[in-house]
Design a protein around this motif. Structure first.
Motif, short mmCIF file in Angstrom:
data_model
loop_
_atom_site.label_atom_id
_atom_site.label_comp_id
_atom_site.label_asym_id
_atom_site.label_seq_id
_atom_site.Cartn_x
_atom_site.Cartn_y
_atom_site.Cartn_z
N VAL A 139 -4.73 48.68 25.19
CA VAL A 139 -3.41 48.64 25.81
C VAL A 139 -3.57 48.28 27.28
O VAL A 139 -4.67 48.38 27.83
N PRO A 140 -2.49 47.85 27.93
CA PRO A 140 -2.59 47.53 29.35
C PRO A 140 -3.13 48.73 30.14
O PRO A 140 -2.69 49.86 29.94
N GLY A 141 -4.11 48.47 30.97
CA GLY A 141 -4.71 49.52 31.78
C GLY A 141 -3.99 49.67 33.11
O GLY A 141 -2.96 49.03 33.35
N TRP A 142 -4.57 50.50 33.95
CA TRP A 142 -3.94 50.72 35.26
C TRP A 142 -5.00 51.02 36.30
O TRP A 142 -5.94 51.77 36.07
N PHE A 143 -4.83 50.43 37.48
CA PHE A 143 -5.69 50.66 38.64
C PHE A 143 -4.89 51.49 39.64
O PHE A 143 -3.76 51.13 39.98
N THR A 144 -5.47 52.59 40.10
CA THR A 144 -4.81 53.46 41.07
C THR A 144 -5.63 53.48 42.35
O THR A 144 -6.85 53.70 42.31
N LEU A 145 -4.97 53.26 43.46
CA LEU A 145 -5.65 53.32 44.75
C LEU A 145 -6.03 54.75 45.09
O LEU A 145 -5.26 55.69 44.83
N ASP A 146 -7.20 54.91 45.65
CA ASP A 146 -7.67 56.24 46.07
C ASP A 146 -6.65 56.92 46.97
O ASP A 146 -6.44 58.13 46.86
N LYS A 147 -6.02 56.17 47.85
CA LYS A 147 -5.07 56.76 48.80
C LYS A 147 -3.84 57.34 48.11
O LYS A 147 -3.13 58.15 48.70
N ASP A 148 -3.61 56.95 46.86
CA ASP A 148 -2.47 57.48 46.11
C ASP A 148 -2.79 58.76 45.35
O ASP A 148 -1.94 59.30 44.65
N ILE A 149 -4.04 59.22 45.46
CA ILE A 149 -4.48 60.43 44.76
C ILE A 149 -4.95 61.44 45.80
O ILE A 149 -5.88 61.16 46.55
N THR A 150 -4.32 62.60 45.83
CA THR A 150 -4.72 63.66 46.75
C THR A 150 -5.17 64.86 45.93
O THR A 150 -4.39 65.42 45.16
N ALA A 151 -6.43 65.21 46.09
CA ALA A 151 -6.99 66.34 45.36
C ALA A 151 -7.16 67.51 46.32
O ALA A 151 -7.82 67.38 47.35
N GLY A 152 -6.57 68.65 45.95
CA GLY A 152 -6.69 69.86 46.76
C GLY A 152 -7.96 70.60 46.46
O GLY A 152 -8.55 70.46 45.39
N ASP A 153 -8.41 71.40 47.39
CA ASP A 153 -9.61 72.22 47.20
C ASP A 153 -9.44 73.23 46.08
O ASP A 153 -10.42 73.71 45.51
N ASP A 154 -8.21 73.56 45.77
CA ASP A 154 -7.92 74.56 44.73
C ASP A 154 -7.80 73.94 43.33
O ASP A 154 -7.40 74.60 42.38
N GLY A 155 -8.15 72.65 43.21
CA GLY A 155 -8.09 71.99 41.91
C GLY A 155 -6.78 71.28 41.63
O GLY A 155 -6.64 70.63 40.61
N THR A 156 -5.82 71.41 42.53
CA THR A 156 -4.54 70.73 42.34
C THR A 156 -4.70 69.23 42.59
O THR A 156 -5.65 68.79 43.24
N LEU A 157 -3.77 68.49 42.05
CA LEU A 157 -3.79 67.03 42.21
C LEU A 157 -2.38 66.55 42.47
O LEU A 157 -1.44 66.96 41.77
#
Length: 185
Positions: free
Chosen positions: A135-153
């Motif tokens: 199926v069509p894939g997807w590329f996500t920029l690192d800057k669009d992903i914020t990972a918290g120290d507590d495991g949140t995203l």
């Protein structure tokens, strides 16, 4: 419904790629699919680098792929291609391990210059392994992903919307594909 193997090709346990995959695993689960998370980084390096096809971790990975109806393949992009860790695993799977599987390729990276890595690097190897329904894939920029120290995203709204749509399309394709296979088998 269907069994989905969610493969993270990231070498880092705290990577945005791995955390994004585990976040996305919730969508097909909510739609009734069984999702099995698999982090290639947990496979011993000596098994991967020594091409030890008989190593229990490689045997297990092969079995997980075989039992899956669909496979999500997530990777960070390094030097315009998927990770070497993912490549090491794919090289040890049977030549046609992906035959009859629905595949969703996902990638993350620091620059839009890498957006074609899915189509020019990852998709050809998945096709060579017998995958006929990618199926069509997807590329996500690192800057669009914020990972918290507590495991949140947190995923930027535009990227989150696109990922939800792509994941839902994959989930529907896997569900429909297993129904068709069950009806013909």
């Amino acid at each position: 419904m269907a069994t989905i193997l969610s493969v993270s090709g990231s070498p880092s346990a705290t990577s945005r790629t791995a955390r994004l995959l585990r976040h996305l695993d919730q969508r097909p689960t909510a739609q009734g699919h069984e999702v099995i998370p698999f982090d290639v980084r947990d496979v011993p390096a000596e098994a991967l680098l020594g091409a030890d096809f008989r190593h229990p971790a490689i045997v297990q990975a092969t079995a997980l792929v075989a039992q899956a109806d669909g496979v999500v393949v997530g990777t960070p992009v390094y030097k315009a291609a998927y990770s070497g860790l993912l490549k090491s695993l794919l090289d040890l799977l049977p030549q046609y391990a992906l035959t009859g599987k629905t595949i969703l390729p996902l990638a993350t990276g620091g620059s839009t210059a890498h957006v074609l890595a899915i189509d020019y690097a990852l998709r050809p190897v998945l096709s060579s392994m017998g995958a006929t329904h990618i199926v069509p894939g997807w590329f996500t920029l690192d800057k669009d992903i914020t990972a918290g120290d507590d495991g949140t995203l947190a995923v930027a709204p535009g990227a989150a919307e696109a990922l939800a749509q792509i994941t839902d399309q994959f989930s529907a394709a896997v569900g429909g594909r297993t129904t068709v296979l069950a009806a013909t088998g």
